[in-house]
Design a protein around this motif. Sequence first.
Motif, PDB file in Angstrom:
ATOM      1  N   THR A 101      44.392  52.745  66.025  1.00 23.06           N
ATOM      2  CA  THR A 101      44.944  51.450  66.432  1.00 23.06           C
ATOM      3  C   THR A 101      44.912  50.441  65.280  1.00 23.06           C
ATOM      4  N   CYS A 102      44.643  50.922  64.068  1.00 21.18           N
ATOM      5  CA  CYS A 102      44.643  50.071  62.878  1.00 21.18           C
ATOM      6  C   CYS A 102      45.760  50.503  61.933  1.00 21.18           C
ATOM      7  N   THR A 103      45.889  49.798  60.825  1.00 16.87           N
ATOM      8  CA  THR A 103      46.917  50.090  59.836  1.00 16.87           C
ATOM      9  C   THR A 103      46.329  50.011  58.436  1.00 16.87           C
ATOM     10  N   LEU A 104      47.104  50.457  57.453  1.00 15.96           N
ATOM     11  CA  LEU A 104      46.672  50.305  56.064  1.00 15.96           C
ATOM     12  C   LEU A 104      46.593  48.840  55.657  1.00 15.96           C
ATOM     13  N   ASP A 105      47.350  47.975  56.313  1.00 15.14           N
ATOM     14  CA  ASP A 105      47.210  46.543  56.055  1.00 15.14           C
ATOM     15  C   ASP A 105      45.809  46.067  56.423  1.00 15.14           C
ATOM     16  N   ASP A 106      45.254  46.587  57.530  1.00 16.00           N
ATOM     17  CA  ASP A 106      43.880  46.247  57.910  1.00 16.00           C
ATOM     18  C   ASP A 106      42.908  46.705  56.832  1.00 16.00           C
ATOM     19  N   ASP A 107      43.106  47.933  56.338  1.00 18.96           N
ATOM     20  CA  ASP A 107      42.232  48.453  55.280  1.00 18.96           C
ATOM     21  C   ASP A 107      42.326  47.587  54.029  1.00 18.96           C
ATOM     22  N   ALA A 108      43.550  47.196  53.658  1.00 16.24           N
ATOM     23  CA  ALA A 108      43.739  46.389  52.453  1.00 16.24           C
ATOM     24  C   ALA A 108      43.022  45.048  52.570  1.00 16.24           C
ATOM     25  N   ARG A 109      43.087  44.435  53.745  1.00 12.60           N
ATOM     26  CA  ARG A 109      42.379  43.164  53.944  1.00 12.60           C
ATOM     27  C   ARG A 109      40.872  43.361  53.840  1.00 12.60           C
ATOM     28  N   ASP A 110      40.365  44.470  54.377  1.00 14.16           N
ATOM     29  CA  ASP A 110      38.931  44.748  54.276  1.00 14.16           C
ATOM     30  C   ASP A 110      38.511  44.943  52.821  1.00 14.16           C
ATOM     31  N   ILE A 111      39.304  45.699  52.064  1.00 12.44           N
ATOM     32  CA  ILE A 111      38.985  45.935  50.657  1.00 12.44           C
ATOM     33  C   ILE A 111      38.974  44.623  49.886  1.00 12.44           C
ATOM     34  N   ASP A 112      39.962  43.799  50.143  1.00 12.74           N
ATOM     35  CA  ASP A 112      40.038  42.480  49.504  1.00 12.74           C
ATOM     36  C   ASP A 112      38.777  41.671  49.800  1.00 12.74           C
ATOM     37  N   ALA A 113      38.354  41.658  51.067  1.00  6.79           N
ATOM     38  CA  ALA A 113      37.179  40.876  51.461  1.00  6.79           C
ATOM     39  C   ALA A 113      35.906  41.400  50.810  1.00  6.79           C
ATOM     40  N   VAL A 114      35.780  42.720  50.712  1.00  2.00           N
ATOM     41  CA  VAL A 114      34.568  43.299  50.131  1.00  2.00           C
ATOM     42  C   VAL A 114      34.523  43.044  48.623  1.00  2.00           C
ATOM     43  N   ILE A 115      35.643  43.184  47.939  1.00  2.00           N
ATOM     44  CA  ILE A 115      35.660  42.877  46.510  1.00  2.00           C
ATOM     45  C   ILE A 115      35.273  41.420  46.279  1.00  2.00           C
ATOM     46  N   ALA A 116      35.830  40.527  47.076  1.00  2.36           N
ATOM     47  CA  ALA A 116      35.490  39.104  46.945  1.00  2.36           C
ATOM     48  C   ALA A 116      34.003  38.882  47.187  1.00  2.36           C
ATOM     49  N   HIS A 117      33.444  39.586  48.172  1.00  2.91           N
ATOM     50  CA  HIS A 117      32.018  39.483  48.474  1.00  2.91           C
ATOM     51  C   HIS A 117      31.179  39.946  47.283  1.00  2.91           C
ATOM     52  N   VAL A 118      31.553  41.082  46.708  1.00  2.55           N
ATOM     53  CA  VAL A 118      30.810  41.615  45.567  1.00  2.55           C
ATOM     54  C   VAL A 118      30.911  40.667  44.378  1.00  2.55           C
ATOM     55  N   MET A 119      32.095  40.143  44.128  1.00  2.00           N
ATOM     56  CA  MET A 119      32.285  39.243  42.992  1.00  2.00           C
ATOM     57  C   MET A 119      31.476  37.952  43.137  1.00  2.00           C
ATOM     58  N   SER A 120      31.322  37.490  44.375  1.00  2.00           N
ATOM     59  CA  SER A 120      30.579  36.245  44.581  1.00  2.00           C
ATOM     60  C   SER A 120      29.073  36.462  44.609  1.00  2.00           C
ATOM     61  N   THR A 121      28.615  37.621  45.089  1.00  2.00           N
ATOM     62  CA  THR A 121      27.176  37.870  45.192  1.00  2.00           C
ATOM     63  C   THR A 121      26.607  38.632  44.000  1.00  2.00           C
ATOM     64  N   ARG A 122      27.471  39.315  43.247  1.00  2.00           N
ATOM     65  CA  ARG A 122      27.043  40.059  42.057  1.00  2.00           C
ATOM     66  C   ARG A 122      27.939  39.667  40.882  1.00  2.00           C
ATOM     67  N   PRO A 123      27.888  38.411  40.442  1.00  2.00           N
ATOM     68  CA  PRO A 123      28.791  37.933  39.389  1.00  2.00           C
ATOM     69  C   PRO A 123      28.609  38.653  38.062  1.00  2.00           C
ATOM     70  N   SER A 124      27.477  39.312  37.865  1.00  2.00           N
ATOM     71  CA  SER A 124      27.256  40.046  36.617  1.00  2.00           C
ATOM     72  C   SER A 124      28.051  41.339  36.558  1.00  2.00           C
TER      73      SER A 124
END
Length: 286
Positions: free
Chosen positions: A73-96
């Motif tokens: 019941t999901c799509t690759l668009d859902d996956d892409a949004r999740d990947i975007d959010a996780v990368i942003a999370h990593v970049m903000s919490t692990r700036p090194s």
Amino acid sequence: MGGEGAVGARAVTISGATTAPVGALIVIPGLTDGPESLAYGASEGSALSRACEERRWALVRFELSSSYDRYGTCTLDDDARDIDAVIAHVMSTRPSAREIALLGHSTGCQSICHFIARGYETSKAVKRVVLQAGVSDRDWYEKDAGREAMAQAIERAEAMAPDELMPKETPGTYGVATTARRFLSLAKPGGDDDWFSLDLFDGTREDASKIPRLTGCAHVDVRLVVSTLDEYVPYDASTVLAHAERVRTSFERVSKSARAHFIAANHDLSDMREEDVPGFVEFVFT
């Protein structure tokens, strides 16, 4: 030591080097899988986690909105949004972590490609993409259920509303609640999930490959990990090798570099020989 954070409703687990890492390897699971599914990357003692610790990289695992039986019941668009959010999370919490790498397993490979094709700003931070067992659902369905049965199911799905659920007996759904939209994405030629099918690269469907659309890959090193004993690939050994080379060549045209690594193992590398592990790990990082 491991760490956890929350991105929306999804938990993110970070192992490997959790303090001031110089890079981050983010694992994208495939259909029916989750963050604990892959033996080579699922735990703090796994091959990838040990390698990340040695290299001062963070190993990031998370649960997609589509993980487990939710994919229907999901799509690759859902996956892409999740990947975007996780990368942003990593970049903000692990700036090194100056280098971000994405490792996709199975449909996780399509998820990564779809993410890059969508042009998210965070994709500019991705320096390496590792596609492990990027295979064709469409080719497998036709082998497993038969081309005629799949053609009939596709015709039925095309006549349905996009969010209407396919009948439970539909071939290729395997009892998972699946919308007509996602079924067509997985099973129909040219569907969103149709990235690695054999006829996209063998000349029988001219210009059918989606890879030329990955204009955001110019700064990315692409690494293909090919399982030569993949139970979900209905081709003989010589076809697997030739197909992998055509896929690699297609990526080479749009990326910084593209290489392929072959392992005599199954789809998820769970039966990978111990002597093949160091070569696999080294390939992921170089």
